[in-house]
Design an enzyme around this catalytic site. Sequence first.
Site, PDB file in Angstrom:
ATOM      1  N   SER A 135      14.277  13.544   8.938  1.00 16.90           N
ATOM      2  CA  SER A 135      15.291  13.594   9.988  1.00 16.90           C
ATOM      3  C   SER A 135      15.669  12.171  10.440  1.00 16.90           C
ATOM      4  O   SER A 135      16.159  11.395   9.627  1.00 16.90           O
ATOM      5  CB  SER A 135      14.776  14.486  11.126  1.00 16.90           C
ATOM      6  OG  SER A 135      15.780  14.759  12.050  1.00 16.90           O
ATOM      7  N   ASP A 167      20.796  24.253   7.739  1.00 19.59           N
ATOM      8  CA  ASP A 167      20.403  23.171   8.655  1.00 19.59           C
ATOM      9  C   ASP A 167      21.534  22.911   9.649  1.00 19.59           C
ATOM     10  O   ASP A 167      22.593  22.419   9.267  1.00 19.59           O
ATOM     11  CB  ASP A 167      20.096  21.917   7.815  1.00 19.59           C
ATOM     12  CG  ASP A 167      19.481  20.799   8.644  1.00 19.59           C
ATOM     13  OD1 ASP A 167      19.755  20.748   9.858  1.00 19.59           O
ATOM     14  OD2 ASP A 167      18.744  19.991   8.068  1.00 19.59           O
ATOM     15  N   HIS A 214      16.506  22.912   9.629  1.00 19.53           N
ATOM     16  CA  HIS A 214      16.217  21.475   9.697  1.00 19.53           C
ATOM     17  C   HIS A 214      14.728  21.180   9.535  1.00 19.53           C
ATOM     18  O   HIS A 214      14.341  20.022   9.394  1.00 19.53           O
ATOM     19  CB  HIS A 214      16.726  20.932  11.039  1.00 19.53           C
ATOM     20  CG  HIS A 214      16.812  19.435  11.098  1.00 19.53           C
ATOM     21  ND1 HIS A 214      17.655  18.701  10.279  1.00 19.53           N
ATOM     22  CD2 HIS A 214      16.152  18.529  11.866  1.00 19.53           C
ATOM     23  CE1 HIS A 214      17.502  17.418  10.547  1.00 19.53           C
ATOM     24  NE2 HIS A 214      16.598  17.277  11.511  1.00 19.53           N
TER      25      HIS A 214
HETATM   26  C1  MLT Z   1      19.390  11.487  14.122  1.00 20.03           C
HETATM   27  O1  MLT Z   1      19.709  11.247  15.266  1.00 20.03           O
HETATM   28  O2  MLT Z   1      18.851  10.679  13.377  1.00 20.03           O
HETATM   29  C2  MLT Z   1      19.708  12.856  13.630  1.00 20.03           C
HETATM   30  O3  MLT Z   1      20.521  13.514  14.533  1.00 20.03           O
HETATM   31  C3  MLT Z   1      18.487  13.625  13.340  1.00 20.03           C
HETATM   32  C4  MLT Z   1      17.628  13.752  14.549  1.00 20.03           C
HETATM   33  O4  MLT Z   1      16.796  12.912  14.755  1.00 20.03           O
HETATM   34  O5  MLT Z   1      17.776  14.716  15.302  1.00 20.03           O
END
Ligand code: MLT
Length: 200
Positions: A102, A152, A183
């Site tokens: 992520s 996701d 996700h």
């Molecule tokens: C981010 O901010 O890098 C993406 O939205 C993924 C997350 O961390 O939620």
Amino acid sequence: MKHIFQQGTNPAKPTFLMLHGTGGNETDLLAIAAHIDPEASVLSVRGNVSENGMPRFFKRLSEGVFDMEDLKLRTEELHEFIGQAAAEHGFDRKNVIAVGYSNGANIAANLLFTYSDSLKGASLHHPMVPNREADLPDLTGIPVFIAAGTNDPICPAEESTDLEKLLKAAGAKVDLHWEDFGHQLTMPEVEAAKAWYDKL
Ligand code: MLT
């Protein structure tokens, strides 16, 4: 940067750079590193940014909307930190494979978008395109595994397919892997990442 370093048992093996998701920390992904290759060294880093107490690797303006100036600075900071950690802990700077989830996958992707020689490879779990304006460096032959979820809500499918296209256009060898999940970081995708790593 706050981090955990674990010396591997086989110096020929890479060092895994483990990069957690929003709200995680440097302990989150240690079990995954050990599962992918128990002989590898591990450099697991905590993001330097705090969003209401949740560690991240760079600031965002809202979900999926990045603070591009901070992303640039934090990417440079992480790149420099890997070099300092290699000198301090005695691992091979040229043999670092990032494993990010992520937000951690997004900064790993941005290391690839910024430097031709920061990573020897990367396993990106639920990444987005970190910067659509970037002029990518030459990434010829760099292996990149992307794990994506068909459901996701944070990373729509085109984030994964566009990232695949951009990295391939820069010369990287990209494997895009889909799971019918959202996700979350799932065991099947970790097994797929291990199978990708075992063939490197
Ligand atoms: C981010 O901010 O890098 C993406 O939205 C993924 C997350 O961390 O939620």
